[in-house]
Write a protein that holds these residues in place. Structure first.
Motif, mmCIF file in Angstrom:
data_model
loop_
_atom_site.group_PDB
_atom_site.id
_atom_site.type_symbol
_atom_site.label_atom_id
_atom_site.label_comp_id
_atom_site.label_asym_id
_atom_site.label_seq_id
_atom_site.Cartn_x
_atom_site.Cartn_y
_atom_site.Cartn_z
ATOM 1 N N GLU A 16 -10.692 -4.180 5.102
ATOM 2 C CA GLU A 16 -9.950 -5.341 5.594
ATOM 3 C C GLU A 16 -8.578 -5.438 4.935
ATOM 4 O OE1 GLU A 16 -10.427 -10.208 5.980
ATOM 5 O OE2 GLU A 16 -12.170 -8.947 5.552
ATOM 6 N N GLY A 17 -8.471 -4.969 3.708
ATOM 7 C CA GLY A 17 -7.197 -5.006 3.006
ATOM 8 C C GLY A 17 -6.279 -3.841 3.329
ATOM 9 N N GLY A 18 -6.693 -2.956 4.216
ATOM 10 C CA GLY A 18 -5.842 -1.846 4.614
ATOM 11 C C GLY A 18 -6.052 -0.574 3.829
ATOM 12 N N PHE A 19 -7.025 -0.576 2.927
ATOM 13 C CA PHE A 19 -7.307 0.630 2.149
ATOM 14 C C PHE A 19 -8.150 1.602 2.969
ATOM 15 C CE2 PHE A 19 -6.285 -2.397 -1.142
ATOM 16 C CZ PHE A 19 -5.620 -1.640 -2.099
ATOM 17 N N LYS A 20 -8.032 2.858 2.632
ATOM 18 C CA LYS A 20 -8.885 3.888 3.212
ATOM 19 C C LYS A 20 -10.059 4.065 2.267
ATOM 20 C CE LYS A 20 -8.665 8.652 4.975
ATOM 21 N NZ LYS A 20 -7.783 9.851 5.123
ATOM 22 N N VAL A 21 -11.273 4.106 2.803
ATOM 23 C CA VAL A 21 -12.436 4.148 1.929
ATOM 24 C C VAL A 21 -13.509 5.049 2.525
ATOM 25 C CG1 VAL A 21 -13.335 2.024 2.976
ATOM 26 C CG2 VAL A 21 -14.183 2.744 0.740
ATOM 27 N N GLY A 80 -2.229 18.034 -1.509
ATOM 28 C CA GLY A 80 -1.352 16.964 -1.966
ATOM 29 C C GLY A 80 -1.956 15.573 -1.868
ATOM 30 N N GLU A 81 -3.076 15.423 -1.172
ATOM 31 C CA GLU A 81 -3.712 14.106 -1.047
ATOM 32 C C GLU A 81 -4.599 13.837 -2.251
ATOM 33 O OE1 GLU A 81 -6.633 11.587 1.982
ATOM 34 O OE2 GLU A 81 -5.518 13.333 2.703
ATOM 35 N N LYS A 82 -4.528 12.601 -2.763
ATOM 36 C CA LYS A 82 -5.330 12.202 -3.912
ATOM 37 C C LYS A 82 -6.210 11.015 -3.556
ATOM 38 C CE LYS A 82 -2.391 13.815 -7.710
ATOM 39 N NZ LYS A 82 -1.844 13.456 -9.038
ATOM 40 N N VAL A 83 -7.267 10.822 -4.354
ATOM 41 C CA VAL A 83 -8.179 9.701 -4.145
ATOM 42 C C VAL A 83 -8.454 9.015 -5.475
ATOM 43 C CG1 VAL A 83 -9.278 10.832 -2.182
ATOM 44 C CG2 VAL A 83 -10.256 11.109 -4.477
ATOM 45 N N VAL A 129 -8.786 -3.208 -6.669
ATOM 46 C CA VAL A 129 -7.417 -3.310 -6.155
ATOM 47 C C VAL A 129 -6.425 -3.339 -7.302
ATOM 48 C CG1 VAL A 129 -5.812 -4.781 -4.883
ATOM 49 C CG2 VAL A 129 -8.117 -4.435 -4.012
ATOM 50 N N GLU A 130 -6.747 -4.104 -8.363
ATOM 51 C CA GLU A 130 -5.850 -4.161 -9.523
ATOM 52 C C GLU A 130 -5.680 -2.786 -10.159
ATOM 53 O OE1 GLU A 130 -5.473 -6.466 -13.841
ATOM 54 O OE2 GLU A 130 -6.887 -7.168 -12.329
ATOM 55 N N ILE A 131 -6.768 -2.040 -10.277
ATOM 56 C CA ILE A 131 -6.687 -0.699 -10.852
ATOM 57 C C ILE A 131 -5.824 0.201 -9.988
ATOM 58 C CG2 ILE A 131 -8.040 1.382 -11.347
ATOM 59 C CD1 ILE A 131 -10.302 -0.514 -12.277
ATOM 60 N N SER A 132 -5.934 0.064 -8.661
ATOM 61 C CA SER A 132 -5.128 0.894 -7.770
ATOM 62 C C SER A 132 -3.633 0.625 -7.938
ATOM 63 C CB SER A 132 -5.529 0.652 -6.308
ATOM 64 O OG SER A 132 -5.046 -0.597 -5.831
ATOM 65 N N LEU A 192 0.812 -1.215 0.000
ATOM 66 C CA LEU A 192 0.000 0.000 0.000
ATOM 67 C C LEU A 192 0.843 1.262 0.000
ATOM 68 C CD1 LEU A 192 -2.873 -0.973 2.477
ATOM 69 C CD2 LEU A 192 -2.805 -1.168 -0.003
ATOM 70 N N ASP A 193 2.017 1.185 0.631
ATOM 71 C CA ASP A 193 2.870 2.370 0.709
ATOM 72 C C ASP A 193 3.437 2.750 -0.654
ATOM 73 O OD1 ASP A 193 2.413 2.508 3.397
ATOM 74 O OD2 ASP A 193 4.263 1.471 3.969
ATOM 75 N N ASP A 194 3.445 1.807 -1.590
ATOM 76 C CA ASP A 194 3.998 2.071 -2.920
ATOM 77 C C ASP A 194 2.971 2.687 -3.872
ATOM 78 O OD1 ASP A 194 6.394 1.029 -2.070
ATOM 79 O OD2 ASP A 194 6.015 -0.976 -2.878
ATOM 80 N N LEU A 195 1.704 2.707 -3.470
ATOM 81 C CA LEU A 195 0.660 3.233 -4.334
ATOM 82 C C LEU A 195 0.637 4.756 -4.304
ATOM 83 C CD1 LEU A 195 -2.282 0.854 -3.334
ATOM 84 C CD2 LEU A 195 -0.712 0.607 -5.256
ATOM 85 N N GLU A 196 0.205 5.338 -5.413
ATOM 86 C CA GLU A 196 0.042 6.794 -5.434
ATOM 87 C C GLU A 196 -0.991 7.216 -4.400
ATOM 88 O OE1 GLU A 196 -0.856 10.423 -8.599
ATOM 89 O OE2 GLU A 196 -1.435 8.383 -9.108
#
Length: 375
Positions: A148-153, A191-194, A369-372, A118-122
Protein backbone atom coordinates in the motif's frame (compact mmCIF):
# COMPACT_ATOMS: atom_id res chain seq x y z
CA UNK A 1 12.88 -22.21 16.29
CA UNK A 2 13.65 -20.77 19.67
CA UNK A 3 12.67 -24.13 21.10
CA UNK A 4 15.84 -25.68 19.67
CA UNK A 5 17.86 -25.16 22.80
CA UNK A 6 16.00 -27.79 24.72
CA UNK A 7 17.47 -30.39 22.40
CA UNK A 8 19.78 -30.80 25.38
CA UNK A 9 17.11 -32.49 27.50
CA UNK A 10 16.39 -35.71 29.50
CA UNK A 11 14.69 -38.90 28.27
CA UNK A 12 11.49 -38.32 26.37
CA UNK A 13 8.07 -39.70 27.11
CA UNK A 14 7.72 -42.89 25.13
CA UNK A 15 5.78 -42.33 21.95
CA UNK A 16 5.57 -44.34 18.81
CA UNK A 17 6.67 -41.77 16.26
CA UNK A 18 7.88 -38.59 17.91
CA UNK A 19 9.89 -37.70 20.98
CA UNK A 20 9.70 -34.89 23.48
CA UNK A 21 12.92 -34.05 25.27
CA UNK A 22 12.41 -32.82 28.82
CA UNK A 23 15.82 -32.77 30.56
CA UNK A 24 19.11 -31.92 28.92
CA UNK A 25 21.93 -34.40 28.17
CA UNK A 26 25.24 -33.19 26.80
CA UNK A 27 25.74 -32.76 23.06
CA UNK A 28 28.32 -35.55 23.11
CA UNK A 29 25.61 -37.99 24.22
CA UNK A 30 23.14 -37.05 21.51
CA UNK A 31 24.20 -39.71 19.01
CA UNK A 32 23.91 -42.49 21.59
CA UNK A 33 20.61 -41.02 22.71
CA UNK A 34 19.27 -41.05 19.18
CA UNK A 35 20.22 -44.72 18.81
CA UNK A 36 18.01 -45.58 21.78
CA UNK A 37 15.00 -43.83 20.38
CA UNK A 38 12.23 -45.73 18.69
CA UNK A 39 11.76 -45.10 15.03
CA UNK A 40 9.35 -42.27 14.53
CA UNK A 41 6.76 -41.18 12.13
CA UNK A 42 7.36 -40.33 8.51
CA UNK A 43 4.76 -37.64 8.28
CA UNK A 44 4.23 -36.11 4.90
CA UNK A 45 1.84 -33.31 4.22
CA UNK A 46 -0.43 -34.25 1.38
CA UNK A 47 -1.70 -31.88 -1.25
CA UNK A 48 -5.00 -31.38 0.57
CA UNK A 49 -3.26 -29.97 3.65
CA UNK A 50 -1.05 -27.70 1.55
CA UNK A 51 -4.08 -26.37 -0.31
CA UNK A 52 -5.86 -25.81 3.01
CA UNK A 53 -2.93 -23.74 4.26
CA UNK A 54 -2.85 -21.61 1.15
CA UNK A 55 -6.62 -21.11 1.25
CA UNK A 56 -6.57 -20.06 4.91
CA UNK A 57 -3.86 -17.48 4.29
CA UNK A 58 -5.53 -16.22 1.13
CA UNK A 59 -8.90 -15.80 2.85
CA UNK A 60 -7.41 -13.75 5.69
CA UNK A 61 -5.34 -11.68 3.29
CA UNK A 62 -8.38 -10.98 1.10
CA UNK A 63 -10.48 -10.08 4.12
CA UNK A 64 -8.00 -7.40 5.18
CA UNK A 65 -7.79 -6.03 1.66
CA UNK A 66 -11.57 -5.72 1.48
CA UNK A 67 -11.69 -3.94 4.82
CA UNK A 68 -9.52 -1.15 3.46
CA UNK A 69 -7.43 0.30 6.27
CA UNK A 70 -5.95 -2.19 8.68
CA UNK A 71 -7.17 -1.50 12.23
CA UNK A 72 -4.08 -2.83 13.97
CA UNK A 73 -3.10 -1.64 17.42
CA UNK A 74 -0.53 1.10 17.40
CA UNK A 75 2.49 0.84 19.64
CA UNK A 76 5.56 2.94 20.23
CA UNK A 77 9.06 1.64 19.84
CA UNK A 78 12.47 2.75 20.98
CA UNK A 79 15.51 3.01 18.80
CA UNK A 80 19.13 3.30 19.74
CA UNK A 81 22.37 3.11 17.77
CA UNK A 82 24.94 0.52 18.59
CA UNK A 83 27.79 2.96 18.36
CA UNK A 84 28.69 6.33 16.90
CA UNK A 85 29.17 9.73 18.46
CA UNK A 86 28.02 10.58 21.97
CA UNK A 87 25.60 13.04 20.46
CA UNK A 88 23.70 10.25 18.74
CA UNK A 89 24.13 7.55 21.37
CA UNK A 90 21.08 7.30 23.62
CA UNK A 91 20.10 4.98 26.44
CA UNK A 92 17.43 2.55 25.38
CA UNK A 93 14.73 4.24 27.39
CA UNK A 94 15.55 7.82 26.39
CA UNK A 95 14.21 7.62 22.86
CA UNK A 96 10.76 6.46 23.89
CA UNK A 97 7.97 8.98 24.34
CA UNK A 98 4.65 8.72 26.09
CA UNK A 99 1.71 8.70 23.73
CA UNK A 100 -1.50 10.52 24.51
CA UNK A 101 -4.67 8.49 24.70
CA UNK A 102 -6.06 10.90 22.11
CA UNK A 103 -3.13 10.35 19.75
CA UNK A 104 -4.83 9.38 16.46
CA UNK A 105 -4.31 6.00 14.89
CA UNK A 106 -2.17 6.47 11.81
CA UNK A 107 -3.34 4.69 8.70
CA UNK A 108 -0.80 2.63 6.71
CA UNK A 109 -0.54 5.18 3.88
CA UNK A 110 0.20 7.92 6.42
CA UNK A 111 3.02 5.86 7.94
CA UNK A 112 4.79 5.07 4.70
CA UNK A 113 4.43 8.53 3.19
CA UNK A 114 5.85 10.54 6.07
CA UNK A 115 8.95 12.26 4.72
CA UNK A 116 9.81 9.52 2.29
CA UNK A 117 10.39 9.52 -1.45
CA UNK A 118 10.71 6.03 -2.79
CA UNK A 119 12.75 7.21 -5.76
CA UNK A 120 15.42 8.54 -3.38
CA UNK A 121 15.97 5.17 -1.69
CA UNK A 122 18.80 2.86 -2.64
CA UNK A 123 16.09 0.22 -2.98
CA UNK A 124 12.40 -0.04 -2.18
CA UNK A 125 12.34 -3.81 -2.64
CA UNK A 126 11.82 -5.94 0.49
CA UNK A 127 12.34 -9.71 0.54
CA UNK A 128 10.73 -11.37 3.57
CA UNK A 129 12.13 -14.67 4.87
CA UNK A 130 10.09 -16.64 7.41
CA UNK A 131 11.30 -18.55 10.43
CA UNK A 132 11.37 -22.26 11.21
CA UNK A 133 7.96 -23.87 10.81
CA UNK A 134 6.45 -20.72 9.32
CA UNK A 135 5.92 -19.86 5.67
CA UNK A 136 5.40 -16.85 3.44
CA UNK A 137 1.80 -16.77 4.73
CA UNK A 138 2.95 -15.27 8.06
CA UNK A 139 3.84 -11.97 6.35
CA UNK A 140 0.38 -11.24 4.93
CA UNK A 141 -0.13 -8.08 7.03
CA UNK A 142 3.38 -6.82 6.28
CA UNK A 143 2.93 -7.48 2.57
CA UNK A 144 -0.32 -5.48 2.53
CA UNK A 145 1.21 -2.53 4.42
CA UNK A 146 4.37 -2.33 2.31
CA UNK A 147 2.46 -2.75 -0.93
CA UNK A 148 0.00 0.00 0.00
CA UNK A 149 2.93 2.32 0.63
CA UNK A 150 4.35 1.74 -2.85
CA UNK A 151 7.12 -0.65 -1.86
CA UNK A 152 7.95 -3.75 -3.84
CA UNK A 153 7.76 -6.83 -1.66
CA UNK A 154 8.32 -10.57 -2.05
CA UNK A 155 7.78 -13.27 0.57
CA UNK A 156 9.67 -16.54 0.07
CA UNK A 157 8.54 -20.05 0.95
CA UNK A 158 11.74 -21.91 1.83
CA UNK A 159 12.08 -25.58 0.91
CA UNK A 160 9.45 -27.70 2.63
CA UNK A 161 7.73 -24.64 4.11
CA UNK A 162 4.38 -22.98 3.50
CA UNK A 163 2.99 -24.23 0.20
CA UNK A 164 6.37 -25.52 -1.02
CA UNK A 165 5.63 -29.18 -1.76
CA UNK A 166 8.68 -30.95 -0.36
CA UNK A 167 9.05 -33.36 2.54
CA UNK A 168 10.75 -31.52 5.41
CA UNK A 169 12.31 -34.76 6.63
CA UNK A 170 14.28 -35.06 3.38
CA UNK A 171 16.15 -31.76 3.80
CA UNK A 172 19.82 -32.47 4.51
CA UNK A 173 21.57 -29.08 4.34
CA UNK A 174 21.10 -25.36 4.81
CA UNK A 175 21.82 -24.73 1.12
CA UNK A 176 18.95 -27.03 0.18
CA UNK A 177 16.62 -25.34 2.66
CA UNK A 178 17.36 -21.79 1.45
CA UNK A 179 17.45 -22.63 -2.27
CA UNK A 180 14.21 -20.74 -3.07
CA UNK A 181 15.81 -17.61 -1.60
CA UNK A 182 19.17 -18.01 -3.34
CA UNK A 183 17.39 -18.76 -6.62
CA UNK A 184 15.39 -15.55 -6.21
CA UNK A 185 18.52 -13.46 -5.58
CA UNK A 186 20.43 -15.10 -8.40
CA UNK A 187 17.69 -14.10 -10.86
CA UNK A 188 17.64 -10.45 -9.81
CA UNK A 189 18.60 -8.10 -12.67
CA UNK A 190 22.18 -6.84 -12.57
CA UNK A 191 22.53 -3.81 -10.33
CA UNK A 192 19.24 -4.40 -8.47
CA UNK A 193 19.40 -4.62 -4.68
CA UNK A 194 16.95 -5.74 -2.00
CA UNK A 195 16.43 -5.38 1.73
CA UNK A 196 16.48 -8.86 3.27
CA UNK A 197 14.26 -9.37 6.32
CA UNK A 198 14.70 -12.57 8.33
CA UNK A 199 12.60 -13.80 11.25
CA UNK A 200 13.60 -16.54 13.68
CA UNK A 201 15.57 -19.21 11.73
CA UNK A 202 15.25 -16.88 8.75
CA UNK A 203 18.22 -15.08 10.36
CA UNK A 204 20.79 -17.77 9.44
CA UNK A 205 19.07 -18.10 6.07
CA UNK A 206 19.56 -14.45 5.13
CA UNK A 207 23.10 -14.57 6.55
CA UNK A 208 23.87 -17.46 4.19
CA UNK A 209 22.41 -15.44 1.28
CA UNK A 210 24.36 -12.32 2.27
CA UNK A 211 27.60 -14.28 2.03
CA UNK A 212 26.67 -15.50 -1.45
CA UNK A 213 25.20 -12.29 -2.86
CA UNK A 214 26.57 -9.30 -0.91
CA UNK A 215 26.27 -6.96 -3.90
CA UNK A 216 22.56 -7.72 -4.22
CA UNK A 217 21.68 -6.95 -0.60
CA UNK A 218 21.39 -3.31 0.43
CA UNK A 219 20.48 -3.99 4.08
CA UNK A 220 19.61 -6.95 6.25
CA UNK A 221 17.03 -6.82 9.04
CA UNK A 222 16.95 -9.52 11.73
CA UNK A 223 13.61 -9.71 13.56
CA UNK A 224 13.62 -11.89 16.70
CA UNK A 225 16.12 -13.90 14.70
CA UNK A 226 19.22 -15.99 15.20
CA UNK A 227 22.16 -13.79 14.18
CA UNK A 228 25.22 -16.01 14.07
CA UNK A 229 28.92 -15.32 13.90
CA UNK A 230 31.19 -17.26 11.56
CA UNK A 231 31.72 -20.83 12.73
CA UNK A 232 28.50 -20.97 14.74
CA UNK A 233 25.48 -23.15 14.17
CA UNK A 234 21.95 -22.31 15.23
CA UNK A 235 22.17 -25.10 17.78
CA UNK A 236 25.28 -23.44 19.25
CA UNK A 237 23.29 -20.25 19.80
CA UNK A 238 20.20 -21.80 21.30
CA UNK A 239 22.04 -24.18 23.56
CA UNK A 240 22.89 -21.01 25.52
CA UNK A 241 19.35 -20.90 26.87
CA UNK A 242 19.06 -24.63 27.53
CA UNK A 243 17.38 -25.23 30.85
CA UNK A 244 16.08 -21.67 31.12
CA UNK A 245 12.80 -22.13 29.31
CA UNK A 246 10.45 -24.90 30.42
CA UNK A 247 7.87 -23.86 27.85
CA UNK A 248 10.27 -24.65 25.02
CA UNK A 249 10.98 -28.11 26.35
CA UNK A 250 7.30 -28.82 26.72
CA UNK A 251 6.40 -27.58 23.24
CA UNK A 252 9.03 -29.18 21.04
CA UNK A 253 8.58 -32.55 19.39
CA UNK A 254 11.47 -34.21 17.57
CA UNK A 255 10.65 -36.27 14.49
CA UNK A 256 12.78 -39.30 13.61
CA UNK A 257 11.70 -40.19 10.09
CA UNK A 258 14.83 -42.24 9.32
CA UNK A 259 14.61 -44.54 12.30
CA UNK A 260 16.25 -45.05 15.65
CA UNK A 261 19.84 -45.13 14.39
CA UNK A 262 19.74 -41.62 12.96
CA UNK A 263 19.46 -38.10 14.32
CA UNK A 264 16.14 -36.22 14.21
CA UNK A 265 14.95 -35.17 10.78
CA UNK A 266 12.63 -32.38 11.90
CA UNK A 267 11.29 -30.42 14.85
CA UNK A 268 7.57 -29.88 15.33
CA UNK A 269 5.66 -27.89 17.95
CA UNK A 270 2.79 -29.06 20.11
CA UNK A 271 -0.15 -27.16 18.64
CA UNK A 272 -1.73 -26.75 22.09
CA UNK A 273 1.29 -24.65 23.14
CA UNK A 274 1.60 -22.54 19.98
CA UNK A 275 -0.06 -19.48 21.48
CA UNK A 276 1.98 -19.46 24.68
CA UNK A 277 5.30 -20.00 22.92
CA UNK A 278 5.04 -18.00 19.70
CA UNK A 279 1.90 -15.86 19.78
CA UNK A 280 1.32 -14.76 23.38
CA UNK A 281 0.45 -11.20 22.27
CA UNK A 282 -1.09 -12.03 18.87
CA UNK A 283 -4.75 -11.97 17.74
CA UNK A 284 -6.68 -15.23 17.94
CA UNK A 285 -7.40 -15.28 14.20
CA UNK A 286 -3.66 -15.24 13.45
CA UNK A 287 -3.04 -18.05 15.93
CA UNK A 288 -5.75 -20.01 14.12
CA UNK A 289 -4.04 -19.35 10.78
CA UNK A 290 -0.72 -20.55 12.21
CA UNK A 291 -2.28 -23.69 13.69
CA UNK A 292 -3.34 -24.93 10.24
CA UNK A 293 -0.33 -23.57 8.34
CA UNK A 294 2.80 -24.34 10.35
CA UNK A 295 4.92 -27.30 9.28
CA UNK A 296 7.81 -29.12 10.96
CA UNK A 297 11.19 -27.41 10.74
CA UNK A 298 14.08 -29.39 9.17
CA UNK A 299 16.73 -30.41 11.68
CA UNK A 300 19.89 -30.76 9.56
CA UNK A 301 20.22 -26.99 8.81
CA UNK A 302 20.10 -26.31 12.57
CA UNK A 303 23.35 -28.24 13.03
CA UNK A 304 25.20 -26.56 10.16
CA UNK A 305 27.91 -24.03 11.03
CA UNK A 306 27.94 -20.88 8.93
CA UNK A 307 31.05 -19.63 7.18
CA UNK A 308 30.77 -15.82 7.08
CA UNK A 309 33.48 -13.46 5.83
CA UNK A 310 34.04 -9.79 6.58
CA UNK A 311 34.41 -9.01 2.89
CA UNK A 312 31.03 -10.47 1.91
CA UNK A 313 28.59 -10.96 4.79
CA UNK A 314 30.36 -8.25 6.78
CA UNK A 315 29.96 -5.70 3.98
CA UNK A 316 26.15 -5.70 4.26
CA UNK A 317 24.54 -3.24 6.66
CA UNK A 318 22.73 -5.10 9.44
CA UNK A 319 19.88 -4.03 11.72
CA UNK A 320 18.17 -5.90 14.55
CA UNK A 321 14.59 -5.59 15.85
CA UNK A 322 14.21 -6.90 19.39
CA UNK A 323 10.99 -8.46 20.69
CA UNK A 324 10.98 -8.02 24.49
CA UNK A 325 7.87 -10.15 25.17
CA UNK A 326 9.28 -13.10 23.22
CA UNK A 327 8.82 -16.51 24.85
CA UNK A 328 10.72 -18.41 22.15
CA UNK A 329 13.93 -16.40 21.69
CA UNK A 330 14.11 -14.66 25.03
CA UNK A 331 15.34 -11.08 25.14
CA UNK A 332 18.55 -11.95 27.00
CA UNK A 333 19.54 -14.31 24.18
CA UNK A 334 18.75 -11.61 21.63
CA UNK A 335 21.02 -9.25 23.56
CA UNK A 336 23.80 -11.84 23.66
CA UNK A 337 23.72 -12.21 19.87
CA UNK A 338 23.68 -8.44 19.39
CA UNK A 339 26.67 -7.99 21.70
CA UNK A 340 28.59 -10.80 20.00
CA UNK A 341 28.11 -9.32 16.53
CA UNK A 342 26.89 -5.73 16.83
CA UNK A 343 24.65 -4.53 13.98
CA UNK A 344 24.54 -0.95 12.79
CA UNK A 345 21.42 -0.16 14.82
CA UNK A 346 19.08 -1.96 17.16
CA UNK A 347 15.36 -1.27 17.51
CA UNK A 348 13.14 -2.47 20.35
CA UNK A 349 9.53 -3.20 19.49
CA UNK A 350 7.51 -2.73 22.67
CA UNK A 351 4.89 -5.34 23.44
CA UNK A 352 5.99 -7.66 20.64
CA UNK A 353 5.92 -11.42 21.06
CA UNK A 354 7.96 -13.81 18.91
CA UNK A 355 5.71 -13.00 15.93
CA UNK A 356 5.56 -9.20 15.62
CA UNK A 357 4.11 -9.45 12.11
CA UNK A 358 0.96 -10.56 13.98
CA UNK A 359 1.23 -8.86 17.37
CA UNK A 360 2.61 -5.45 16.27
CA UNK A 361 2.21 -5.28 12.48
CA UNK A 362 1.97 -1.49 12.09
CA UNK A 363 4.81 -0.76 14.50
CA UNK A 364 7.03 -3.33 12.81
CA UNK A 365 6.09 -1.97 9.41
CA UNK A 366 7.01 1.54 10.53
CA UNK A 367 10.44 0.30 11.62
CA UNK A 368 11.03 -1.43 8.29
CA UNK A 369 10.18 1.79 6.46
CA UNK A 370 12.47 3.76 8.78
CA UNK A 371 15.32 1.33 8.14
CA UNK A 372 14.79 1.65 4.39
CA UNK A 373 15.25 5.42 4.73
CA UNK A 374 18.57 5.28 6.62
CA UNK A 375 21.24 6.69 4.33
Amino acid sequence: MGNLCSLLTAPPAKKKHTKRLSNAPSLSNLSSRWSRMRSSRKDKLDDAIIKEQALAAAMLFKQHQQNGSLPFDRSSSTRYPNGGSKKNSLPRSSSSRARSLTDPLLQPHQLVNQGIKLDDLETNHFVLVHGGGFGAWCWYKTIALLDEGGFKVAAIDLTGSGVHSFDTNSITSLSQYVKPLTDFLEKLPEGEKVILVGHDFGGPCISYAMELFPLKVSKAVFIAAAMLTSGQSTLDIFSQQAGSNDLMRQAQIFVYAKGNDHPPTAIDIDKSLLRDLLFNQSPSKDVALASVSMRPMPFAPVLEKLSLSDGKYGSVRRFYIETPDDNAIIITLQENMINASPPEKVFRLKGADHSPFFSKPQAMHKLLVEISKIQ
